[in-house]
Design an enzyme around this catalytic site. Structure first.
Site, PDB file in Angstrom:
ATOM      1  N   MET A 373       0.842  -1.193   0.000  1.00 45.45           N
ATOM      2  CA  MET A 373       0.000   0.000   0.000  1.00 45.45           C
ATOM      3  C   MET A 373       0.876   1.240   0.000  1.00 45.45           C
ATOM      4  O   MET A 373       1.787   1.374   0.815  1.00 45.45           O
ATOM      5  CB  MET A 373      -0.929  -0.012   1.223  1.00 45.45           C
ATOM      6  CG  MET A 373      -1.807   1.214   1.349  1.00 45.45           C
ATOM      7  SD  MET A 373      -2.886   1.414  -0.096  1.00 45.45           S
ATOM      8  CE  MET A 373      -3.046   3.191  -0.130  1.00 45.45           C
ATOM      9  N   GLU A 408       4.770   0.666  -5.967  1.00 42.30           N
ATOM     10  CA  GLU A 408       4.374   1.591  -4.901  1.00 42.30           C
ATOM     11  C   GLU A 408       5.092   2.937  -5.003  1.00 42.30           C
ATOM     12  O   GLU A 408       4.519   3.979  -4.681  1.00 42.30           O
ATOM     13  CB  GLU A 408       4.638   0.954  -3.534  1.00 42.30           C
ATOM     14  CG  GLU A 408       3.932  -0.374  -3.307  1.00 42.30           C
ATOM     15  CD  GLU A 408       2.443  -0.329  -3.623  1.00 42.30           C
ATOM     16  OE1 GLU A 408       1.791   0.697  -3.351  1.00 42.30           O
ATOM     17  OE2 GLU A 408       1.934  -1.326  -4.158  1.00 42.30           O
ATOM     18  N   HIS A 411       3.337   5.188  -7.398  1.00 40.13           N
ATOM     19  CA  HIS A 411       2.153   5.809  -6.796  1.00 40.13           C
ATOM     20  C   HIS A 411       2.479   7.115  -6.060  1.00 40.13           C
ATOM     21  O   HIS A 411       1.585   7.939  -5.850  1.00 40.13           O
ATOM     22  CB  HIS A 411       1.503   4.852  -5.794  1.00 40.13           C
ATOM     23  CG  HIS A 411       0.549   3.883  -6.400  1.00 40.13           C
ATOM     24  ND1 HIS A 411      -0.443   4.248  -7.275  1.00 40.13           N
ATOM     25  CD2 HIS A 411       0.420   2.535  -6.233  1.00 40.13           C
ATOM     26  CE1 HIS A 411      -1.134   3.175  -7.625  1.00 40.13           C
ATOM     27  NE2 HIS A 411      -0.639   2.128  -7.006  1.00 40.13           N
TER      28      HIS A 411
END
Length: 974
Positions: A373, A408, A411
């Site tokens: 995440m 990640e 992102h």
């Protein structure tokens, strides 16, 4: 966010190892009786009372009845994502309607700052907290409405931000189905007012996998240690603090964490020194005050309390990078730390925009639902996605770490700096990161040939789902939390990445980079839609004299589901092309579509057709096709044409028979004329066209004969995925044995070539793993002796098996072995400190032929002390791929459905159905699945897709069994 490693539901086809509603609010009881006083005309009074009851029942029924069919999952109702979601219910515990009528928050008030204080007790698993929200009013309103889920609100007050005068709150109303709380005010708020709302609340620190939750691990002394961690995407920040939990409500966050003395707390920004110390009821506390974040969405907030250790380094632009893990595993973070430094520097150059924070932490979480995440400045990972042990982990495990880290980090720009306006454009986040992760990984490991692998893991995977009549467009309307959960699928990730790769192909990488920089600069710290990206790229294309209308081109790919098959035929030097939507089964399309699936584009795409010919194999041509049929001129009259170069375009190609025959002859005579990606693409098209009834199986089977000379991983992986599917389809038919014999003969030369020594390049090791795995699955005569010999040498002498052979040896040794092998593997699973090794052993345990052990491992999957919650799906996938145990897992999933959904949420619905139905190939199977779905009143897309796939399997075998039998018979006579 990276999904957990369950996208590919077949271990054999893997390249290597390969949300709840409700609250704890105190409710007021609803009184269903009221005394009626009748002084006269008793009959009239009774009639009036009866009428009142009927009216009340009607109103309650109207308020509570869903307006469309739904699929009951656990304690939730999931609705068809194309329908609006008006709220037509009463506020919880009251007789009055909830004051807001939509699942989306009103735009009357926007937050600008959150001050969050959390006292996290890892002894009693409890959190006391408060949040103060600074808000701006845009239009008059008497209510403040925000999200809250499973939080016990104990006090609240509202004041003017400027005058500090209190504004009375007269009532608190809840609508827990959509996690909404409304504060009714004594007076209406005025436009442009600025407010401070403070809420005090508490909650248990649960062991679920969303919101603010607890995880645990066992240290070297055998002691169980607990940590607190968060997972907020997409809609679980509301489980940690009341908030405006939608991506467009960006704000800054100031976070304060009160924790046990001696632990470490982490968040998006660094903590301000010095720490404060408190004593309270026998506890020693430390207080960490974190610097204010940039403006960002709630789902990107991260909060960690742990006792982990870290290693750190600094990037070229002085960003402090640290990787955290339990003390016993800290020696496994070096690879992740090293590549993070390199990839972060690469992305800053690629985007021409600096990373916006002073630090970037990466942390290995023992229990984690997703793969990773991207929380801004504080990225959380599954242990398998960040820890790498060079002595114990395979090449596939190493690549997994690299590609997840690269995803990640992408992102941090695409998702964090600029965020999609609403979840309908989730693909903007995930598709982009899934594309750029290959560029980032290729930068640090060019020898891995990542762009060749792209066609395997992105393009070809997405095409499977998108071939269904029940697929969906990339941009799709969603309204409630469960619908949003279901968007984290192969369409958002793999198809999103594939169309961006296609876009890069015709724009060129330099122009794509310029367009991305413009897009990110225009919308930094804000939100954007898909159209904003296309606008930026169109502007740059025109400035560079390309004059491509990216908006028009790409809308045909994002606003309608599916993709085209381009049929190519030749008459002399004229190339005739026709496009139509590729469907797995055109005959049953009406059974699995709805009126809203119609496309305003008529399922016609703007297709960048690339090709080269036998005459000029190094001269790639590009032509555009934007209507159903078109003609193009070729230079000369070449023997063959190869279209969709390196499968860069998101479309399939069907040739006329003459061109198929010429390409097959080329592959058999000199397959190196075509690149590995082109050979893979040809095989994928031929088999997929066969599975879709566009060509006879003979085309694919004839083409695959060349594989006896193939020594590259990428084409073999594609071919074996399709042969695995073909064998499963035919498993209960007489042709299964001769087909299995043929595939084994096809594999034998490469099995001999690649051998059992763990040597060679990265892709050589991949080739060995996939070839040996399939050879053993097909009972290659050398496999049983070899794997049992290596496994027993490990059991008896401690002779370790080479990391890249473990996935093959472990599983097959347990399949061919007995109780002793299974118990030994389970003990190793319990003891190992290497996450990738743990995963290998868990998958191996599911291959047993002992049904008692199958029952045992399925039962263990629901016992977190035996198998972590996050790993349950590895067990289900493994058992579903075990020929002898498939019906066991189907029965297990049916009986445990509510439990599984309560643990994993709505996003697991797709995976559960894929796992349990991938081998359904008979009319009996179809009826069994249909009965189960009907018993749960399921009309979700996932349910329709499962039924569509099983229906296709039934019909495909019925229509093609004799054709395959004839081909095998003719082959045996040659």
């Amino acid at each position: 966010m990276v999904d957990a490693e369950v996208d590919d539901i077949s271990f054999l086809s893997a390249s290597g190892e390969s949300m709840k509603h409700g609250g704890n609010y105190e409710q007021m009881g609803i009184s269903h009786t009221r005394q009626l006083v009748c002084s006269q005309r008793k009959a009239t009074c009774v009639a009036l009372a009866a009428a009142a009851v009927i009216l009340a029942v009607a109103m309650i029924s109207a308020f509570s009845r869903p307006t469309i069919e739904h699929c009951h999952i656990g304690n939730n109702s999931l609705h068809d994502a194309t329908q609006a979601k008006p709220i037509v219910g009463l506020a919880d515990g009251t007789s009055e309607p909830f004051p807001w009528r939509s699942t989306r928050l009103p735009r009357t008030i926007r937050p600008s700052q959150y001050d969050i204080h959390l006292q996290i007790n890892l002894t009693e698993f409890h959190v006391n907290a408060s949040v103060s929200i600074v808000m701006q009013v845009s239009e008059p309103t008497e209510y403040i409405i925000l999200h809250s889920n499973n939080l016990t609100i104990t006090s609240y007050y509202l004041k003017s931000h400027k005058t500090l005068r209190k504004i009375a709150i007269t009532k608190l109303l809840f609508y827990k189905r959509w996690n909404l709380v409304a504060f009714r005010l004594q007076r209406a708020l005025y436009a442009n007012e600025e407010l401070d709302l403070t809420i005090e609340y508490n909650m248990p620190l649960r062991d679920k996998l969303t919101g603010l939750y607890r995880s645990s691990y066992v240290d070297d002394d055998g002691k169980k240690r607990y940590i607190a961690t968060t997972q907020f995407e997409p809609n679980s920040a509301r489980e940690a603090f009341p908030c405006f939990d939608e991506p467009a409500f960006k704000a800054v966050f100031a976070i304060q964490i009160i924790r046990d003395k001696g632990l470490v707390s982490l968040s998006n920004k660094p903590a301000e020194p010095p720490h404060q110390f408190l004593k309270d009821e026998g506890f020693d506390w430390e207080v960490d005050v974190f610097r204010q974040t940039p403006k960002m969405s709630t789902y990107l907030v991260a909060i960690i309390v742990c006792d982990f250790k870290s290693k750190s380094d600094i990037t070229g632009n002085n960003v402090q990078v640290a990787v955290y893990a339990p003390k016993a595993k800290i020696d496994q973070v070096d690879f992740a730390l090293n590549i993070t430094i390199k990839i972060l520097d690469f992305y800053e150059d690629f985007f021409q925009i600096r990373y916006q924070l002073q630090k970037l932490d990466l942390i290995a979480i023992p229990d984690f639902k997703a793969g990773a995440m991207e929380n801004w400045g504080m990225v959380t990972y599954r242990e398998t996605a960040i820890l790498y042990n060079e002595n114990e982990s395979s090449s596939a495990a190493q690549e997994r770490v690299a590609i997840v880290v690269a995803h990640e980090l992408a992102h941090q720009w695409f998702g964090n700096l600029v965020t999609m306006d609403w979840w309908s454009d989730l693909w903007l986040n995930e598709g982009f990161a899934s594309f750029v992760e290959f560029l980032g990984t290729d930068h640090v490991k060019p020898e891995w040939n990542m762009m060749d692998q792209f066609v395997l893991t992105e393009t070809q995977v997405a095409m499977v789902t998108d071939a269904l009549a029940s697929s969906r467009p990339l941009t799709v309307e969603v309204n409630d939390a469960d619908e949003i959960d279901l968007l984290f699928d192969s369409i958002s990730y793999q198809k999103g990445a594939a169309i961006l790769n296609m876009l890069q192909g015709f724009l060129t990488l330099p122009i794509l980079k310029k367009g991305l920089t413009r897009y990110l600069t225009l919308h930094e710290f804000g939100n954007a839609k898909t159209s904003d990206l296309w606008d930026a790229l169109t502007q740059v294309s025109r400035e560079q004299q390309q004059n491509l209308d990216v908006v028009t081109i790409m809308n045909s790919w994002t606003q309608q589901m599916g993709y085209p098959v381009v049929t190519i035929s030749r008459q002399g030097n004229v190339l005739k092309a026709r496009q139509q939507r590729f469907l797995l089964n055109q005959d049953t399309v009406t059974n699995f579509t709805r009126p809203q699936d119609e496309s305003s584009y008529g399922y016609v795409w703007n297709i960048p057709i690339t090709y080269y010919t036998e005459s000029h194999p190094s001269d790639v041509q590009l032509i555009w096709m934007n209507r159903n049929t078109d003609n193009f001129n070729l230079d000369g009259n070449p023997e063959w044409i190869k279209a969709n170069v390196n499968q860069t375009g998101f479309y399939r190609v069907k040739y006329d028979q003459k061109n198929w025959d010429a390409l097959i002859r080329l592959l058999k005579s000199n397959h190196h004329v075509l690149s590995p990606a082109d050979r893979s693409g040809l095989l994928d098209d031929a088999f997929s066209l066969s599975f879709g009834f566009y060509v006879a199986p003979k085309v694919a089977l004839d083409m695959s004969e060349y594989l006896s000379e193939e020594r590259d991983y990428v084409p073999w992986q594609t071919a074996l995925q399709h042969y695995y599917k073909l064998l499963v389809l035919c498993e209960e038919k007489p042709i299964y044995r001769p087909l299995k014999k043929y595939v084994l003969e096809l594999l034998s030369p490469v099995v001999t070539y690649i051998g059992w020594q763990d040597t060679g390049s990265h892709l050589d090791k991949y080739l060995r793993s996939t070839v040996m795995r399939h050879a053993c699955w097909l009972d290659h005569p050398d496999c049983k002796v070899k794997v049992l010999s290596m496994f027993r040498a490990w059991m008896v002498n401690g002779t370790k098996i080479a990391p890249n052979l473990r996935s093959v040896v472990y599983g097959n040794a347990i399949k061919y072995g007995g109780d002793e092998e299974w118990e030994f593997a389970y003990k190793q699973y319990q003891d190992t400190r290497t996450p990738s090794e743990k995963k290998e052993l868990l998958q191996a345990l599911t291959t047993t032929t002992d049904m008692w052990h199958i029952t045992q491992i399925l039962d263990y999957s629901l016992q977190p002390e035996k198998i972590r919650k996050q790993d349950m799906f590895f067990v289900l996938i493994g058992v579903a791929n075990n020929r002898l145990a498939r019906w066991h897992v189907w029965r297990f999933v049916q009986s445990s459905w509510d439990t599984i959904i309560d643990i994993y949420g709505a996003s697991s619905y797709n995976t559960l159905l894929k796992i349990t139905t991938q081998h359904f190939t008979t009319e009996f199977d179809y009826n069994e699945l249909n009965r189960f779905l009907m018993s749960r009143n399921c009309t979700l897309r996932a349910a329709r897709q499962a039924l569509e796939l099983v229906r296709h399997s039934v019909e495909w075998v019925d229509r093609n069994e004799e054709l395959i039998e004839k081909w095998l018979r003719d082959k045996s006579r040659m």
